[in-house]
Write a protein that holds these residues in place. Structure first.
Motif, mmCIF file in Angstrom:
data_model
loop_
_atom_site.group_PDB
_atom_site.id
_atom_site.type_symbol
_atom_site.label_atom_id
_atom_site.label_comp_id
_atom_site.label_asym_id
_atom_site.label_seq_id
_atom_site.Cartn_x
_atom_site.Cartn_y
_atom_site.Cartn_z
ATOM 1 N N ILE A 57 22.213 -1.036 -6.296
ATOM 2 C CA ILE A 57 23.140 -0.233 -7.088
ATOM 3 C C ILE A 57 24.575 -0.328 -6.602
ATOM 4 O O ILE A 57 25.500 -0.581 -7.379
ATOM 5 C CB ILE A 57 22.675 1.238 -7.084
ATOM 6 N N LYS A 58 24.772 -0.119 -5.317
ATOM 7 C CA LYS A 58 26.121 0.032 -4.793
ATOM 8 C C LYS A 58 26.762 -1.318 -4.489
ATOM 9 O O LYS A 58 26.097 -2.255 -4.062
ATOM 10 C CB LYS A 58 26.101 0.906 -3.537
ATOM 11 N N ASP A 95 22.970 11.508 -9.406
ATOM 12 C CA ASP A 95 24.151 10.655 -9.347
ATOM 13 C C ASP A 95 23.698 9.199 -9.416
ATOM 14 O O ASP A 95 22.711 8.897 -10.096
ATOM 15 C CB ASP A 95 24.973 10.969 -8.090
ATOM 16 N N HIS A 96 24.372 8.311 -8.716
ATOM 17 C CA HIS A 96 24.051 6.891 -8.787
ATOM 18 C C HIS A 96 23.075 6.446 -7.707
ATOM 19 O O HIS A 96 22.931 5.250 -7.442
ATOM 20 C CB HIS A 96 25.332 6.067 -8.684
ATOM 21 N N TYR A 99 29.298 10.089 -10.999
ATOM 22 C CA TYR A 99 29.023 8.662 -11.168
ATOM 23 C C TYR A 99 30.306 7.875 -10.877
ATOM 24 O O TYR A 99 31.193 7.797 -11.726
ATOM 25 C CB TYR A 99 28.523 8.359 -12.588
ATOM 26 N N HIS A 116 32.127 4.881 -10.981
ATOM 27 C CA HIS A 116 32.033 3.567 -11.622
ATOM 28 C C HIS A 116 32.523 2.439 -10.719
ATOM 29 O O HIS A 116 31.952 1.345 -10.709
ATOM 30 C CB HIS A 116 32.839 3.573 -12.929
ATOM 31 N N VAL A 125 29.772 1.119 -8.292
ATOM 32 C CA VAL A 125 28.434 0.822 -8.807
ATOM 33 C C VAL A 125 28.411 -0.575 -9.425
ATOM 34 O O VAL A 125 29.313 -0.955 -10.182
ATOM 35 C CB VAL A 125 27.993 1.873 -9.843
ATOM 36 N N ALA A 152 21.016 1.199 -12.597
ATOM 37 C CA ALA A 152 21.695 2.494 -12.479
ATOM 38 C C ALA A 152 22.861 2.582 -13.454
ATOM 39 O O ALA A 152 23.135 3.657 -14.005
ATOM 40 C CB ALA A 152 22.191 2.707 -11.047
ATOM 41 N N ALA A 153 23.558 1.461 -13.663
ATOM 42 C CA ALA A 153 24.644 1.451 -14.643
ATOM 43 C C ALA A 153 24.090 1.648 -16.048
ATOM 44 O O ALA A 153 24.704 2.332 -16.883
ATOM 45 C CB ALA A 153 25.421 0.143 -14.538
ATOM 46 N N ALA A 176 23.356 5.263 -16.472
ATOM 47 C CA ALA A 176 24.583 6.037 -16.700
ATOM 48 C C ALA A 176 25.053 5.935 -18.142
ATOM 49 O O ALA A 176 25.734 6.846 -18.640
ATOM 50 C CB ALA A 176 25.686 5.543 -15.763
#
Length: 422
Positions: free
Chosen positions: A128-129, A301-302, A321, A323, A326, A332-333, A336
């Motif tokens: 994700i990150k 959250d993310h 979130y 952006h 991410v 995960a995006a 969102a």
């Protein structure tokens, strides 16, 4: 850290144990000629994530599984989790002097110092990150997939890289194509355990002490900038003031890195100050997966836990979130873009109702399908990989996935946390 081992009266007494006595084929061992496996847990999260890998080896008398904690800024809690297993926990200084037949790790810190083939696995879901550091072309890789996580002084450190989804191979090809030949898609253990537990959801809810009509609102936060925890003083008071006490139960689940950095005492104190005892704070060592299975709503959250929530049928509200941090190609995006965002200007119960009304199972299923491309097959795929690296034939039975344990009652968790926080 201290070495945990079954000591005997013949232990050397010269002030320092002879290191050869604790190596494979040592003179005091009952079982010899075993394959030596080292499980490296830099953090509590890594220690818990690795459990589903090393447990595939634990019952094999040909294999000796040991543990160590590598240097990391979020070390607190990792050693305690490993010691609770009752296994051998080697001091890091001893581990880097030993030769192993297999090294299991979910992080990159210190891996270049160890001797033996390293099998890496992701420590979360969905990559994700994004890394804070950009590549020469300015593009930022997903954390864990860039060369800075896999190379050391021009050398590719892992011998194998276990991935959860085919999409991660594409990400790896973008960010570190030289590592693609060592990558292998095995699936995601948390995905499989959660999926297997969902048909038994009512048992998990009963174990938590929830009444049939009671709604469980799970508030989950990852760590770092842009996490829900940074808005704790805006989210938790609403749970205390707006949720009816007799129809809802709220639980706060935070990433263990928050407690590692600030202390479990601080996390509990902050939550208690903002929620006025209306929210049960779950300590880092408690398994979060049964709580996710039992949840009726998720405010997140993310982080990975929110993403796994897409599997459960519980509507999700995103409270935060970031952006810019991410990976836009991650599931995960996509979540969102699917889940509604928590609004500061409307009643919370109405927003939970809106999330339930707008919930489309097929949209969440599409997100969940991107967590694992080998659903239900993690155990057999991962075991095949580990035994190939060890150079051993697999045990002559299909591995049985370890089911999730039923959780402790929420009232017991709350009471234990209150006692610990003083």
């Amino acid at each position: 850290m201290t070495l945990v081992h079954g000591e005997q009266d013949s232990t050397p007494t010269n002030g320092e144990r002879d290191s050869t006595a604790w190596s494979n084929n040592g003179p005091w061992e009952t079982l010899r000629d075993r394959k030596e496996v080292l499980v490296v847990a830099q953090t509590l999260v890594y220690a818990k994530r690795l459990h589903d890998f090393y447990s595939l080896l634990a019952s094999d008398l040909r294999v000796h599984v040991q543990f160590t904690v590598a240097p990391h800024m979020f070390n607190p809690g990792a050693a305690e989790v490993l010691r609770a297993l009752g296994g051998t926990v080697l001091p890091w200084e001893q581990a880097i002097r030993r030769e192993f037949d297999l090294v299991l790790a979910a992080g990159s810190q210190g891996m270049e110092q160890l001797h033996g083939p390293v099998v890496r696995l992701p420590h979360g879901a969905g990559n994700i990150k994004l890394s804070r550091r950009g590549a020469p072309d300015g593009e930022r890789a997903a954390i864990g997939l860039g060369p800075e996580y896999l190379y050391w002084e021009g050398r590719l450190v892992p011998a194998s890289f276990a991935l959860a989804h085919e999409e991660e191979l594409l990400e790896l090809r973008r960010s570190c194509p030289e590592a693609v030949p060592i990558a292998e898609v095995v699936g995601d253990p948390c995905y499989d355990r959660i999926a297997a537990a969902l048909p038994h959801r009512e048992r998990h809810r009963a174990a938590l002490g929830l009444r049939p009509e009671e709604k469980l609102v799970l508030v989950c936060s990852t760590w770092g900038d842009g996490s829900l925890f940074t808005r704790l003083d805006a989210v938790l008071p609403r749970l205390a003031s707006e949720l009816p006490r007799h129809g809802y139960r709220a639980v706060l689940l935070t990433h263990p890195n928050i407690a590692a950095a600030h202390s479990a005492f601080a996390v509990h104190s902050w939550a208690r100050a903002t929620a006025r005892e209306a929210v049960t704070v779950v300590p880092p060592e408690v398994d979060w997966r049964p709580l996710l299975v039992a949840a009726d709503f998720i405010i997140g959250d993310h982080g990975s836990v929110t993403l796994y929530g897409a599997m459960t049928g519980a509507p999700v509200l995103l409270a935060e979130y970031p952006h810019r941090h991410v990976n836009p190609r991650s599931p995960a995006a996509q979540l969102a873009r699917t889940a509604p965002a928590l609004s500061p200007g409307h009643p919370l119960v109405d927003q939970l109702g809106y999330a339930a009304e707008q919930y489309r199972p097929e949209e969440y299923a599409a997100v969940a399908a991107r967590i694992s491309s080998e659903p239900g097959r993690f155990d057999r795929n991962a075991r095949r990989l580990l035994y190939r690296v060890l150079g051993l034939g697999q045990p002559a039975h299909t591995p049985d996935p370890e089911p999730l344990r039923l959780p402790d009652p929420l009232d017991s968790i709350a009471a234990a946390e209150s006692r610990r926080a003083g």
